[in-house]
Scaffold this motif. Structure first.
Motif, PDB file in Angstrom:
ATOM      1  N   GLY A 284     -52.828  17.686   3.534  1.00  0.00           N
ATOM      2  CA  GLY A 284     -51.754  18.554   3.994  1.00  0.00           C
ATOM      3  C   GLY A 284     -51.890  18.970   5.439  1.00  0.00           C
ATOM      4  N   VAL A 285     -53.004  18.543   6.085  1.00  0.00           N
ATOM      5  CA  VAL A 285     -53.229  18.841   7.500  1.00  0.00           C
ATOM      6  C   VAL A 285     -53.169  17.536   8.280  1.00  0.00           C
ATOM      7  CG1 VAL A 285     -54.826  19.776   9.210  1.00  0.00           C
ATOM      8  CG2 VAL A 285     -54.687  20.809   6.927  1.00  0.00           C
ATOM      9  N   ALA A 286     -52.418  17.527   9.367  1.00  0.00           N
ATOM     10  CA  ALA A 286     -52.293  16.317  10.194  1.00  0.00           C
ATOM     11  C   ALA A 286     -52.655  16.622  11.636  1.00  0.00           C
ATOM     12  CB  ALA A 286     -50.869  15.776  10.122  1.00  0.00           C
ATOM     13  N   PHE A 287     -53.363  15.693  12.260  1.00  0.00           N
ATOM     14  CA  PHE A 287     -53.668  15.782  13.685  1.00  0.00           C
ATOM     15  C   PHE A 287     -52.955  14.638  14.397  1.00  0.00           C
ATOM     16  CE2 PHE A 287     -57.141  18.218  11.936  1.00  0.00           C
ATOM     17  CZ  PHE A 287     -57.345  19.227  12.871  1.00  0.00           C
ATOM     18  N   ILE A 288     -52.127  14.988  15.372  1.00  0.00           N
ATOM     19  CA  ILE A 288     -51.403  13.996  16.167  1.00  0.00           C
ATOM     20  C   ILE A 288     -51.877  14.104  17.614  1.00  0.00           C
ATOM     21  CG2 ILE A 288     -49.140  13.247  17.006  1.00  0.00           C
ATOM     22  CD1 ILE A 288     -49.526  12.735  14.041  1.00  0.00           C
ATOM     23  N   TYR A 289     -52.223  12.967  18.193  1.00  0.00           N
ATOM     24  CA  TYR A 289     -52.713  12.950  19.560  1.00  0.00           C
ATOM     25  C   TYR A 289     -51.732  12.187  20.439  1.00  0.00           C
ATOM     26  CZ  TYR A 289     -57.013  14.600  17.425  1.00  0.00           C
ATOM     27  OH  TYR A 289     -57.944  15.340  16.729  1.00  0.00           O
ATOM     28  N   LEU A 290     -51.106  12.892  21.365  1.00  0.00           N
ATOM     29  CA  LEU A 290     -50.200  12.271  22.311  1.00  0.00           C
ATOM     30  C   LEU A 290     -50.960  11.959  23.601  1.00  0.00           C
ATOM     31  CD1 LEU A 290     -47.009  14.477  21.756  1.00  0.00           C
ATOM     32  CD2 LEU A 290     -47.641  12.327  20.639  1.00  0.00           C
ATOM     33  N   THR A 291     -50.471  10.980  24.345  1.00  0.00           N
ATOM     34  CA  THR A 291     -51.152  10.543  25.563  1.00  0.00           C
ATOM     35  C   THR A 291     -50.174  10.545  26.732  1.00  0.00           C
ATOM     36  OG1 THR A 291     -50.631   8.182  25.319  1.00  0.00           O
ATOM     37  CG2 THR A 291     -52.544   9.025  24.106  1.00  0.00           C
ATOM     38  N   ILE A 292     -50.654  10.113  27.893  1.00  0.00           N
ATOM     39  CA  ILE A 292     -49.771  10.059  29.057  1.00  0.00           C
ATOM     40  C   ILE A 292     -48.604   9.101  28.833  1.00  0.00           C
ATOM     41  CG2 ILE A 292     -51.542  10.738  30.709  1.00  0.00           C
ATOM     42  CD1 ILE A 292     -51.875   7.809  31.450  1.00  0.00           C
ATOM     43  N   LYS A 293     -48.742   8.180  27.884  1.00  0.00           N
ATOM     44  CA  LYS A 293     -47.637   7.265  27.578  1.00  0.00           C
ATOM     45  C   LYS A 293     -46.471   7.992  26.924  1.00  0.00           C
ATOM     46  CE  LYS A 293     -50.582   3.182  26.992  1.00  0.00           C
ATOM     47  NZ  LYS A 293     -51.034   2.123  26.054  1.00  0.00           N
ATOM     48  N   ASP A 294     -46.741   9.185  26.388  1.00  0.00           N
ATOM     49  CA  ASP A 294     -45.698   9.964  25.703  1.00  0.00           C
ATOM     50  C   ASP A 294     -45.042  10.997  26.614  1.00  0.00           C
ATOM     51  OD1 ASP A 294     -46.083   8.864  22.977  1.00  0.00           O
ATOM     52  OD2 ASP A 294     -48.074   9.764  23.179  1.00  0.00           O
ATOM     53  N   ILE A 295     -45.428  11.071  27.866  1.00  0.00           N
ATOM     54  CA  ILE A 295     -44.837  12.037  28.792  1.00  0.00           C
ATOM     55  C   ILE A 295     -43.384  11.655  29.083  1.00  0.00           C
ATOM     56  CG2 ILE A 295     -44.916  12.923  31.169  1.00  0.00           C
ATOM     57  CD1 ILE A 295     -47.954  12.737  31.028  1.00  0.00           C
ATOM     58  N   VAL A 296     -42.485  12.626  28.926  1.00  0.00           N
ATOM     59  CA  VAL A 296     -41.055  12.356  29.094  1.00  0.00           C
ATOM     60  C   VAL A 296     -40.426  13.240  30.167  1.00  0.00           C
ATOM     61  CG1 VAL A 296     -40.732  11.460  26.761  1.00  0.00           C
ATOM     62  CG2 VAL A 296     -40.539  13.923  27.159  1.00  0.00           C
ATOM     63  N   ARG A 297     -41.223  13.898  30.980  1.00  0.00           N
ATOM     64  CA  ARG A 297     -40.682  14.665  32.100  1.00  0.00           C
ATOM     65  C   ARG A 297     -40.453  13.715  33.279  1.00  0.00           C
ATOM     66  NH1 ARG A 297     -44.540  20.092  31.929  1.00  0.00           N
ATOM     67  NH2 ARG A 297     -43.786  20.901  29.935  1.00  0.00           N
ATOM     68  N   HIS A 298     -40.345  14.276  34.462  1.00  0.00           N
ATOM     69  CA  HIS A 298     -40.179  13.485  35.672  1.00  0.00           C
ATOM     70  C   HIS A 298     -41.259  12.405  35.726  1.00  0.00           C
ATOM     71  CE1 HIS A 298     -40.029  12.469  39.944  1.00  0.00           C
ATOM     72  NE2 HIS A 298     -38.873  13.113  40.025  1.00  0.00           N
ATOM     73  N   ARG A 299     -40.898  11.224  36.235  1.00  0.00           N
ATOM     74  CA  ARG A 299     -41.823  10.090  36.244  1.00  0.00           C
ATOM     75  C   ARG A 299     -43.142  10.425  36.941  1.00  0.00           C
ATOM     76  NH1 ARG A 299     -42.289   7.893  41.108  1.00  0.00           N
ATOM     77  NH2 ARG A 299     -40.737   8.380  42.714  1.00  0.00           N
ATOM     78  N   LEU A 300     -43.100  11.372  37.913  1.00  0.00           N
ATOM     79  CA  LEU A 300     -44.317  11.716  38.641  1.00  0.00           C
ATOM     80  C   LEU A 300     -45.326  12.487  37.786  1.00  0.00           C
ATOM     81  CD1 LEU A 300     -42.973  12.709  42.174  1.00  0.00           C
ATOM     82  CD2 LEU A 300     -44.270  10.665  41.550  1.00  0.00           C
ATOM     83  N   VAL A 301     -44.839  13.156  36.724  1.00  0.00           N
ATOM     84  CA  VAL A 301     -45.747  13.949  35.901  1.00  0.00           C
ATOM     85  C   VAL A 301     -46.827  13.057  35.294  1.00  0.00           C
ATOM     86  CG1 VAL A 301     -45.953  15.419  33.858  1.00  0.00           C
ATOM     87  CG2 VAL A 301     -44.024  15.720  35.423  1.00  0.00           C
ATOM     88  N   GLN A 302     -46.415  11.886  34.818  1.00  0.00           N
ATOM     89  CA  GLN A 302     -47.386  10.968  34.227  1.00  0.00           C
ATOM     90  C   GLN A 302     -48.455  10.580  35.238  1.00  0.00           C
ATOM     91  OE1 GLN A 302     -45.702   7.815  31.912  1.00  0.00           O
ATOM     92  NE2 GLN A 302     -47.513   6.517  32.075  1.00  0.00           N
ATOM     93  N   GLU A 303     -48.024  10.305  36.447  1.00  0.00           N
ATOM     94  CA  GLU A 303     -48.976   9.901  37.484  1.00  0.00           C
ATOM     95  C   GLU A 303     -49.892  11.067  37.891  1.00  0.00           C
ATOM     96  OE1 GLU A 303     -47.381   7.677  40.735  1.00  0.00           O
ATOM     97  OE2 GLU A 303     -45.796   6.813  39.503  1.00  0.00           O
ATOM     98  N   ILE A 304     -49.320  12.278  37.915  1.00  0.00           N
ATOM     99  CA  ILE A 304     -50.112  13.461  38.252  1.00  0.00           C
ATOM    100  C   ILE A 304     -51.174  13.716  37.199  1.00  0.00           C
ATOM    101  CG2 ILE A 304     -50.010  15.989  38.475  1.00  0.00           C
ATOM    102  CD1 ILE A 304     -47.173  15.538  39.732  1.00  0.00           C
ATOM    103  N   VAL A 305     -50.770  13.669  35.921  1.00  0.00           N
ATOM    104  CA  VAL A 305     -51.723  13.880  34.827  1.00  0.00           C
ATOM    105  C   VAL A 305     -52.826  12.828  34.878  1.00  0.00           C
ATOM    106  CG1 VAL A 305     -52.021  13.823  32.333  1.00  0.00           C
ATOM    107  CG2 VAL A 305     -50.080  15.064  33.325  1.00  0.00           C
ATOM    108  N   GLU A 306     -52.418  11.609  35.110  1.00  0.00           N
ATOM    109  CA  GLU A 306     -53.396  10.511  35.176  1.00  0.00           C
ATOM    110  C   GLU A 306     -54.363  10.707  36.360  1.00  0.00           C
ATOM    111  OE1 GLU A 306     -51.620   6.674  35.370  1.00  0.00           O
ATOM    112  OE2 GLU A 306     -53.351   5.712  34.427  1.00  0.00           O
ATOM    113  N   ALA A 307     -53.841  11.140  37.518  1.00  0.00           N
ATOM    114  CA  ALA A 307     -54.675  11.352  38.693  1.00  0.00           C
ATOM    115  C   ALA A 307     -55.703  12.452  38.480  1.00  0.00           C
ATOM    116  CB  ALA A 307     -53.794  11.668  39.900  1.00  0.00           C
ATOM    117  N   TYR A 308     -55.285  13.558  37.894  1.00  0.00           N
ATOM    118  CA  TYR A 308     -56.219  14.633  37.658  1.00  0.00           C
ATOM    119  C   TYR A 308     -57.215  14.280  36.555  1.00  0.00           C
ATOM    120  CZ  TYR A 308     -54.193  18.140  40.721  1.00  0.00           C
ATOM    121  OH  TYR A 308     -53.811  18.855  41.826  1.00  0.00           O
ATOM    122  N   GLY A 309     -56.725  13.548  35.560  1.00  0.00           N
ATOM    123  CA  GLY A 309     -57.603  13.150  34.466  1.00  0.00           C
ATOM    124  C   GLY A 309     -58.707  12.225  34.915  1.00  0.00           C
TER     125      GLY A 309
END
Length: 312
Positions: A284-309
């Protein structure tokens, strides 16, 4: 084919039909059938499939009127769209399907988001962990509103830790609501993106939607409620335990957070990191892990997250 629906009283009829019968006109345009309303009765005439659909739509709208006392154009449009897309009368969403909000679809845009929505529908306790911009909170709020409006649950509770002030908000100006509002603003934003502002206000006034700091959850038992804890990476282990034990009968809890952005004091472990090991494998408990591939904001957000990561 012809069918008749009897209404309870004039007040119910006025709310259901809308000013100058505008909601009835929406139904006529959408369904292409003859709908008349007179003396507390609604008469439906037309092809069998469309009459049955109109009856289902009207019954859903009557339920909304009886439950909340208000009805808006968006609710009517959403209900029409929902029946067109085959959502069940009980309000259940087909797996991987969109959530109908504001007459349009709020649908998963990535495979990870689709798994997230499925997990919410299939489990009582869901943890969604991922970077900023992946729709963790937005999709949870959309599913919560759908569950609320279709009568599956009676209340939505949105909580967030006010960690930037260490839960000590006294130095901020104003009353307690003014003090915590800056921390809760993202939750209001998500609601107002999916509902008209006056409807958000009405739901909050009627205690149908509650938005509060995590510190105020102690001692609560939340039955028939859809509870969302946002920014959960900033919960301590004790706070996480306190929050999770608030789950009541027929309740559903979604916990969201980004474990790469923990703002707790040094040496204070995150409850969201800790809970992964504690509840792993629990039915009854689920863990879902989203990644930078799931980012749907401005295209730069994915690159920013990736750069800091890459550096942290």
């Amino acid at each position: 084919m012809q069918k008749t629906i009897e209404l309870r009283d004039a007040e119910q009829a006025v709310t259901l039909f809308g000013s100058h019968d505008r909601y009835l006109r929406l139904l006529r345009q959408a369904l292409g059938i003859h709908i008349t309303a007179r003396n507390g009765l609604i008469k439906l005439e037309g092809e069998e499939a469309q009459v049955n659909r109109a009856e289902e739509i009207l019954q859903r709208l009557i339920n909304i009127v009886d439950k909340y006392g208000v009805l808006g154009t968006k609710e009517v449009e959403e209900t029409i769209t929902a029946t067109e897309k085959g959502l069940s009368a009980s309000g259940g969403l087909p797996k991987g399907s969109e959530v109908v909000i504001k007459g349009v679809s709020v649908r998963p845009k990535t495979e990870g988001q689709a798994k997230y929505v499925e997990a919410i529908l299939d489990n009582d306790l869901i943890f969604c962990i991922g970077p900023a911009g992946t729709g963790k909170t937005y999709l949870a709020v959309a599913v919560a509103l759908s569950a609320l409006r279709t009568g599956q649950l009676r209340k939505i509770v949105l909580a967030r830790p006010a960690i930037e002030a260490g839960e000590k908000l006294g130095y901020l100006p104003g009353d307690i609501q003014a003090k915590v509002n800056p921390y809760l603003r993202p939750l209001y934003d998500a609601l107002e993106d999916m509902m008209e502002v006056n409807q958000v206000r009405k739901y909050i006034e009627n205690d149908i939607i509650e938005i509060l700091p995590l510190a105020y959850m102690r001692g609560r038992t939340l039955n028939d409620a859809f509870v969302i804890l946002d920014e959960a990476q900033n919960c301590t282990i004790r706070q996480m335990k306190t929050f999770l034990t608030r789950l009541g009968v027929k309740g559903r809890v979604v916990v969201t957070g980004d474990i790469t952005q923990v703002d707790l004091p040094p040496g204070e472990p995150s409850g969201l990191i800790d809970v992964q090991a504690r509840l792993k494998g629990v039915k009854g408990v689920a863990f879902i892990y989203l990644t930078i591939k799931d980012i749907v904001r401005h295209r730069l957000v994915q690159e920013i997250v990736e750069a800091y990561g890459a550096k942290d």
